[in-house]
Motif scaffolding. Structure first.
Motif, short mmCIF file in Angstrom:
data_model
loop_
_atom_site.label_atom_id
_atom_site.label_comp_id
_atom_site.label_asym_id
_atom_site.label_seq_id
_atom_site.Cartn_x
_atom_site.Cartn_y
_atom_site.Cartn_z
N ARG A 94 0.75 -6.66 -6.19
CA ARG A 94 -0.47 -6.22 -7.21
C ARG A 94 -1.75 -5.95 -6.50
NH1 ARG A 94 2.07 -10.59 -10.11
NH2 ARG A 94 0.26 -12.07 -9.44
N GLY A 95 -1.65 -5.79 -5.14
CA GLY A 95 -2.77 -5.28 -4.67
C GLY A 95 -3.43 -6.34 -3.79
N GLN A 96 -2.83 -7.47 -3.79
CA GLN A 96 -3.30 -8.76 -2.93
C GLN A 96 -2.75 -8.31 -1.40
OE1 GLN A 96 -5.36 -10.42 -3.76
NE2 GLN A 96 -5.43 -10.67 -5.79
N SER A 129 -9.09 -1.15 2.52
CA SER A 129 -9.75 -2.14 1.87
C SER A 129 -11.23 -2.00 2.17
CB SER A 129 -9.69 -3.57 2.05
OG SER A 129 -8.08 -3.95 2.01
N ASN A 139 0.63 -1.31 0.03
CA ASN A 139 0.17 0.19 0.05
C ASN A 139 1.01 1.37 0.03
OD1 ASN A 139 -1.85 -2.10 1.89
ND2 ASN A 139 -2.90 -1.08 0.41
N GLU A 178 -4.01 3.25 -3.31
CA GLU A 178 -5.01 2.32 -3.01
C GLU A 178 -5.04 1.41 -4.36
OE1 GLU A 178 -8.38 5.05 -2.98
OE2 GLU A 178 -7.61 6.00 -1.19
N GLY A 179 -4.00 1.22 -4.90
CA GLY A 179 -4.02 -0.07 -5.75
C GLY A 179 -3.67 0.63 -7.35
#
Length: 478
Positions: A404-406, A412, A109, A196-197
């Motif tokens: 990759r956002g995981q 979230s 993040n 935020e991704g």
């Protein structure tokens, strides 16, 4: 009664009020300061052992301390040369220029921009735009890995201009600029911004472009000409040859200066030829001294790597460490330099790591599924945000899918609380059949570590009143 008090009392008894012994020349003169002569430093260097055996032992004992002391300065000096001293390096951008990462590289993040500052001739000015509530911090590392920050925690979240002031600078600043004194002429700047991704990439890029970094003279509209010259760039061959390590330590101390508290220790290194005021020349050393230094280098690195677990504090299956400010803790600093070289102070970011479940069994996505449940009202207490991600257990690096956002955390928006107000996060390789998909943290079919990062933690976390819940292994049917 004092010597002065006696004549005053006698004068009062005789009715001579107002009589002053000072006016009468009766007050004894002040005594000159007496300095112990036995503590006078001699004006010559220490002697060396006479035999090769003891000369090698002397170099070995001092070399151990030099490697422990110099592990962080050498690593940071090499990074500075790579980015600002060697124009042939693929990482080169020069001083006072950001190198922007296009995506998260270490924390899912956080996107980081890196720059190096040379304050040997002029302060630098950092311009910060209004962040609109987005978390950021500008973390400054000196060549001894001590961190200090400009951000919402220290100066509020609004726009601002900050003058990074080197030791001894005494000029005047423009009224709109806030002084930020530092303890070193050369600094590494790590600018961390919350992301935020992937869908946040364009707005993040626009925001980063509004940060500014320039010498004070250039900020005032003048022309800044860099006249100080760094030495030729070092060889970046890895692993670093032992005698090259000592040479680079000397260069790092020449560039960054020696903190006053360390001068006694560093002065002892002159016994094997390492002095901040001259180039280290291993070819001028005796064979016995070189042997001792080479052996010390290898043994000190083994000691540092073998002490890695010592910097962590265990908390019911999780571990955490207080890093980013080291004082005289040279071994702790050396371990952090090799394990967590970008570590910030805990007040800015406190990290918890779990390598095993609550029963002490190592985490492995190929063997088990896991549950992490935060009780109602017991989410990580932070003023910034928190995130939960997976890392390779052997290296500590995040898994590619995590970048990759995981990751899961307070950013979230889709996380779902249970009926009691608690939060259950499932950690497993395949999507859970009987759980909320938004609360699933995909795991590899391999050993892993679970990493909880807390930005701007509150006192309950800093003081140990809050700690993460245990990681619970689930039966195969779940």
């Amino acid at each position: 009664m004092t010597e002065t008090g006696r004549p005053v009392m006698l004068a009062t008894m005789l009715g001579l009020e107002g009589w002053d012994p000072v006016d009468q020349g009766l007050t004894p003169p002040p005594r000159a300061e007496v300095r112990p002569a036995q503590f006078r430093a001699p004006g010559y260097e220490d002697i060396l052992p006479a035999s090769d055996r003891f000369l090698e032992l002397d170099a070995y004992s001092l070399g151990i301390q030099a490697v422990i002391y110099g592990c962080a300065p050498v690593a940071l000096y090499m990074r500075m040369m790579e980015m600002a001293g060697d124009s042939t390096s693929p990482e080169f951008v020069g001083f006072h220029r950001f190198r922007h990462a296009s995506a998260p590289t270490a924390e899912p993040n956080i996107v980081t921009s890196e720059a190096w500052l040379d304050l040997s001739e002029d302060p630098a000015v950092l311009t910060v735009p209004d962040m609109g509530g987005r978390y950021y911090t500008a973390c400054f590392q000196d060549l001894f890995a001590n961190a200090s920050n400009i951000g919402p925690r220290t100066y509020g979240g609004g726009a601002g201009r900050f003058a990074i002031l080197p030791p001894g600078w005494s000029g005047e600043l423009p009224d709109e600029v806030t002084p930020f004194p530092v303890a070193s002429r050369y600094l590494r700047l790590l600018l961390h911004l919350e992301t935020e991704g992937p869908e946040d990439a364009l707005s993040l890029q626009a925001l980063r472009s509004r940060f500014g970094l320039q010498p004070l003279q250039a900020y005032r509209g003048g022309v800044h000409r860099q006249t100080t010259a760094l030495p030729p760039p070092p060889s970046l061959v890895q692993p670093l040859p032992p005698l090259e390590f000592y040479r680079l330590l000397g260069e790092a101390l020449r560039a960054g200066g020696v903190p006053e508290r360390d001068r006694g220790l560093v002065a002892a290194f002159a016994r094997f030829g390492l002095r901040p005021d001259r180039r280290f020349a291993p070819e001028e050393l005796s064979p016995a001294t070189r042997r001792g230094l080479v052996e010390a280098h290898d043994d000190a690195l083994a000691m540092i790597d073998g002490s890695a677990s010592q910097i962590f504090r265990s908390l019911g299956g999780w571990s955490t460490a207080d890093l980013g400010m080291y004082g005289d803790n040279h071994l702790q600093r050396a371990v952090a330099s090799r394990r967590q070289p970008d570590a910030n102070v805990k007040e800015e970011c406190l990290t918890f790591t779990a390598e095993a479940d609550g029963e002490g069994v190592p985490l492995d996505g190929g063997k088990n599924s896991y549950l992490l449940r935060f009780a109602p009202g017991a989410l990580p207490p932070v003023n910034g945000f928190w995130s939960l991600a997976l890392a390779e257990r052997s290296s500590g690096r995040p898994f590619a899918h995590a970048l990759r956002g995981q990751a899961r955390g307070s950013s979230s928006a889709s996380l779902v609380l249970d009926a009691n107000g608690g939060l259950e996060i499932r950690i497993q390789a395949t999507a859970p059949a009987n759980a909320v998909a938004a609360n699933w943290l995909p795991a590899p079919t391999a050993p892993f570590s679970l990493v909880l990062r807390s930005y701007r933690p509150r006192p309950a976390m800093l003081e140990g009143d809050w700690q993460p819940p245990p990681v619970v292994p689930l039966p195969p049917s779940e």
